[in-house]
Design a protein around this motif. Structure first.
Motif, PDB file in Angstrom:
ATOM      1  N   SER A 225      65.308 -33.968  40.865  1.00  0.00           N
ATOM      2  CA  SER A 225      64.364 -33.794  39.764  1.00  0.00           C
ATOM      3  C   SER A 225      62.939 -33.960  40.272  1.00  0.00           C
ATOM      4  O   SER A 225      62.119 -34.602  39.666  1.00  0.00           O
TER       5      SER A 225
ATOM      6  N   GLY B 219      57.322 -38.448  29.745  1.00  0.00           N
ATOM      7  CA  GLY B 219      58.162 -37.332  29.353  1.00  0.00           C
ATOM      8  C   GLY B 219      57.497 -35.980  29.558  1.00  0.00           C
ATOM      9  O   GLY B 219      57.964 -34.977  29.022  1.00  0.00           O
TER      10      GLY B 219
ATOM     11  N   VAL C 298      63.389 -35.876  31.716  1.00  0.00           N
ATOM     12  CA  VAL C 298      62.755 -34.768  30.996  1.00  0.00           C
ATOM     13  C   VAL C 298      61.352 -34.508  31.555  1.00  0.00           C
ATOM     14  O   VAL C 298      60.937 -33.363  31.717  1.00  0.00           O
TER      15      VAL C 298
ATOM     16  N   PRO D 281      62.306 -30.710  33.382  1.00  0.00           N
ATOM     17  CA  PRO D 281      62.980 -30.432  32.117  1.00  0.00           C
ATOM     18  C   PRO D 281      64.207 -29.534  32.294  1.00  0.00           C
ATOM     19  O   PRO D 281      65.228 -29.741  31.628  1.00  0.00           O
ATOM     20  N   GLU D 282      64.107 -28.592  33.205  1.00  0.00           N
ATOM     21  CA  GLU D 282      65.205 -27.651  33.396  1.00  0.00           C
ATOM     22  C   GLU D 282      66.443 -28.387  33.940  1.00  0.00           C
ATOM     23  O   GLU D 282      67.552 -28.220  33.431  1.00  0.00           O
TER      24      GLU D 282
ATOM     25  N   ARG E  35      67.949 -30.437  31.278  1.00  0.00           N
ATOM     26  CA  ARG E  35      68.731 -29.641  30.329  1.00  0.00           C
ATOM     27  C   ARG E  35      70.108 -29.335  30.920  1.00  0.00           C
ATOM     28  O   ARG E  35      71.137 -29.466  30.249  1.00  0.00           O
TER      29      ARG E  35
ATOM     30  N   VAL F 210      66.756 -31.602  25.600  1.00  0.00           N
ATOM     31  CA  VAL F 210      65.351 -31.823  25.962  1.00  0.00           C
ATOM     32  C   VAL F 210      64.439 -31.731  24.750  1.00  0.00           C
ATOM     33  O   VAL F 210      63.528 -32.543  24.576  1.00  0.00           O
ATOM     34  N   LYS F 211      64.701 -30.733  23.893  1.00  0.00           N
ATOM     35  CA  LYS F 211      63.829 -30.542  22.732  1.00  0.00           C
ATOM     36  C   LYS F 211      63.864 -31.763  21.813  1.00  0.00           C
ATOM     37  O   LYS F 211      62.839 -32.271  21.385  1.00  0.00           O
TER      38      LYS F 211
ATOM     39  N   THR G 232      62.078 -34.697  23.417  1.00  0.00           N
ATOM     40  CA  THR G 232      60.621 -34.564  23.369  1.00  0.00           C
ATOM     41  C   THR G 232      60.111 -34.920  21.975  1.00  0.00           C
ATOM     42  O   THR G 232      59.134 -35.663  21.818  1.00  0.00           O
TER      43      THR G 232
END
Lengths: 352, 351
Positions: B5, B93, B226, B230-231, B234, B240-241, B244
């Motif tokens: 990450s 984040g 995140v 983020p990818e 996910r 993730v949404k 957030t």
């Protein structure tokens, strides 16, 4: 009880008078004329003499909002000048801030330090009331300048300009200039609308205009800054194609207001300023623009407060009054400055 | 959310983002984040704070090194401190929130309206607390929905909130200062435990909860993931949404709490409360060592950052320094603090 007070009062008067003579004859150790000559008392004879004689050293804490316009900058500067003129005054100036949280913390610091008096021009009078009360409870006299607390116990002395009176003065002047013209268009460029002082000015203005059958046709609000004044005035000029008189609350934002008027190429009206900056007065003196008058709102209030704080801490009274104690409230006058009397006021005006 | 990450962090920042993350990759365990390099990073801040305290003690003597003065600093730090702790989560984040000051103002106004105060006096003063926190959370929710589901860039979404929240606060209050007269509320927030006022205790409490949340829970680990990538987050099964969204709501709640502190301190609600808090909070968070690009966050660092700022202000006030001088020195000390912190970070990374 009553007789002793009266006796003390009479003694104080006698002492004051006696020292006055001494003071006039011999010079005091304190040279108040150093720095700014204009910040001495109204009548020189009374100011010198007893009260200016050096006493115990007084530590005064001073806090005011950020000096983001000329008037406010002059508040701190003139306070400093007066403090410097006394050998027995130590002035602690906290960082000027528009954040009430920080200003409260500055007053807390003064309380921790155990200063002899606090001169406070609060960003928001109501928000600073609790901490001012705390200072008073700790035995430190608070001198409230310009923006009032919402509890009378939070200050020993309140020194303030006459905001309502400013509006009245401006309104009466416009009434006299526009005499007999019931259809005249009067516009108003206010300062920061959220401040009670702005609301008071507008109220006084509207009421004075109503006396002669006029009303405010167009009103905009700025924020005491040049930029804000320019923005508000250009919007106003766009909105009102034909104006007879404008009152602009503040000469600092007035620099921007004049710029906007210049840019729009308008001159069918006359402009009345507010607060009384030196450049506005010079423009009135020259008589070459739309600015014909301004209403004074003294920027020397904090300087007065420093003097009062010193008197309080040294247990002195005001030389020109019979009273044994410093009064509770001092309200300053809001005269109209025109080409006829401008010379009288130019010296105490602030540079914006 | 495991190892890689890292490198792709965000295209926004180059040098600082590319440098530290490799070490972050291995420390998916929050324990390592605290014990390992975390201490090294905070050491720079502690040194900066100690130097500052040294200067304060040397120049102001016992006027600085005094319990009353320490409390003065903490009282000043409390409101912006709580906001900064919330901000740490949002920035970790991968987001940013410019609207915190405006949300605080709106909360303070909403929970001091005549209607709310009447209800507080009739029912219970807690009504005001609920109102403030609910307004804060509501604003955070709007921010979060716009950013997470509406695809609006955080900078823009919160910029819009900055403008509208303060505007709404001005409309609600009619641009006047609203004075609070709810005895129960004053009594609670004015109370002292062992000489320390409730707002300061609240700040400590929020800091502890924040630390636990970021370092000891799945929520915290997900926040780091995140923000870092983020990818990858996910793909690792994190929503993730929704996450957030929750971060912005969390920050909104913090703004509500800070609003309550400010109301208690000033006895007023006003649309001018919390001016420029966004900058103070972001500065404190970044000084603390949280990456502006996201993927790394530290609550201890943030708290130290806030303390450095407020101690600085306090030392200046005590020393009677001129306004412009203070601004100049503040900027310089911010740079020095960050440089120190980076140096310690690099050293502990290489060891």
């Amino acid at each position: 009880m009553r007789t002793t007070t009266a006796l003390r009062g009479r003694l104080a008067v006698a002492a004051t008078a006696g020292l006055l003579v001494v003071g006039l004859a011999a010079c005091t150790g304190n040279d108040t004329s150093s720095g700014n000559d204009n910040l001495r008392g109204g009548t020189d004879g009374a100011a010198e003499g007893s009260n200016d004689e050096e006493g115990d050293t007084v530590v005064i804490g001073f806090s005011a909002p950020a000096a983001d316009h000329g008037w406010m900058a002059s508040i701190t500067e003139s306070a400093q000048v007066v403090a410097d003129s006394y050998g027995d005054v130590e002035l602690r100036i906290a960082e000027g801030t528009n954040e009430v949280n920080l200003q409260i913390s500055q007053v807390e610091t003064f309380i921790n330090d155990g200063v002899d008096a606090i001169v406070l021009l609060p960003f928001d009078g109501a928000a600073l009331t609790p901490i001012a009360l705390e200072a008073m409870e700790a035995g430190i006299p608070v001198i409230n300048v310009d923006r009032e607390f919402n509890d009378p116990n939070a200050a020993r002395v309140t020194i303030l300009g006459d905001n309502y009176g400013m509006g009245v003065s401006a309104g009466q002047y416009i009434c006299s200039e526009l005499e007999g013209r019931a259809d005249a268009v009067v516009a108003e460029i206010a300062g920061i609308d959220s401040l009670p002082l702005t609301q008071d000015r507008s109220e006084g203005f509207a009421e004075a205009l109503a006396e002669c059958g006029l009303e405010v046709s167009n009103r905009v609000a700025a924020d005491f800054t040049v930029e804000g004044g320019e923005r508000a005035a250009s919007n106003l000029l766009q909105a009102a194609p034909e104006i007879d008189a404008i009152w602009n609350h503040d000469d600092d934002q007035g620099v921007g207001v004049l710029a906007a008027i210049e840019n729009a190429g308008r001159d069918e009206f006359f402009l009345v300023g507010g607060a009384g900056s030196a450049n506005a007065m010079r423009s009135i003196q020259a008589g070459d623009g739309v600015l014909r008058a301004t209403v004074v709102y003294p920027s020397t209030q904090a300087a007065d407060a420093i003097r009062v704080a010193r008197l309080l801490a040294q247990d002195k009274a005001m030389a020109d009054l019979v009273e044994v104690e410093v009064p509770r409230q001092i309200q300053l006058f809001a005269p109209v400055v025109t080409a006829d009397n401008v010379e009288l006021y130019l010296d105490t005006a602030f540079e914006s | 959310m495991t190892e890689s990450s890292t490198g792709v962090a965000a295209p926004l920042t180059k040098a600082p983002a590319a440098d530290p993350p490799p070490s972050r990759g291995r420390s998916t365990s929050p324990l390592a984040a605290l014990t390992g390099s975390g201490v090294g990073r905070n050491l720079g801040l502690v040194v900066a704070l100690l130097i500052l305290c040294g200067v304060g003690a040397a120049t102001a003597g016992e006027r600085f090194a005094d319990l009353d003065n320490a409390l003065t600093i903490l009282r000043l730090a409390a409101a912006v401190g709580v906001v900064s702790i919330g901000m740490t989560f949002v920035i970790t984040g991968g987001g940013i929130d410019l609207s915190v000051g405006a949300i605080l103002a709106l909360s303070s106004v909403w929970c001091t309206t005549v209607a709310t105060q009447t209800m507080a006096n009739d029912v219970h003063w807690v009504t005001m607390v609920i109102a403030a926190v609910a307004v804060g959370a509501g604003c955070g929710l709007v921010n979060g929905v716009l950013i997470a589901y509406g695809g609006v860039v955080p900078f823009i979404a919160t910029l819009a909130m900055l403008a509208s929240a303060r505007g709404l606060a001005e409309i609600l209050s009619n641009r006047r200062t609203q004075i609070v007269d709810v005895p129960g509320f004053d009594a609670f927030f004015g109370a002292e435990v062992l000489g320390v006022e409730v707002p300061v205790l609240l700040f400590v409490l929020v800091a502890i909860i924040g630390w636990v949340l970021l370092n000891r829970t799945t929520f915290g680990r997900r926040t780091v993931a995140v923000g870092g990538n983020p990818e990858a987050a996910r793909l690792a099964g994190i929503n993730v949404k929704r996450h957030t969204l929750m971060l912005y709501v969390l920050l909104g709640v913090c703004c509500g709490i800070a609003a309550l502190m400010l109301i208690a301190r000033t006895s007023t609600g006003s649309s001018t409360h919390g001016m420029l808090y966004e900058l103070d909070a972001i500065a404190a968070v970044v000084i603390g060592g949280t990456l502006l690009a996201g993927g790394r966050g530290t609550i201890v660092g943030t708290v130290l950052g806030v303390l450095i700022f407020t101690t600085l202000t306090n030392v200046f006030t005590l020393n009677n320094r001129s306004i412009s001088e203070q601004a100049l020195l503040k900027g310089a000390i911010i740079v020095v603090a960050v440089l120190l912190q980076q140096r310690f970070a690099r050293r502990s990374d290489s060891s």
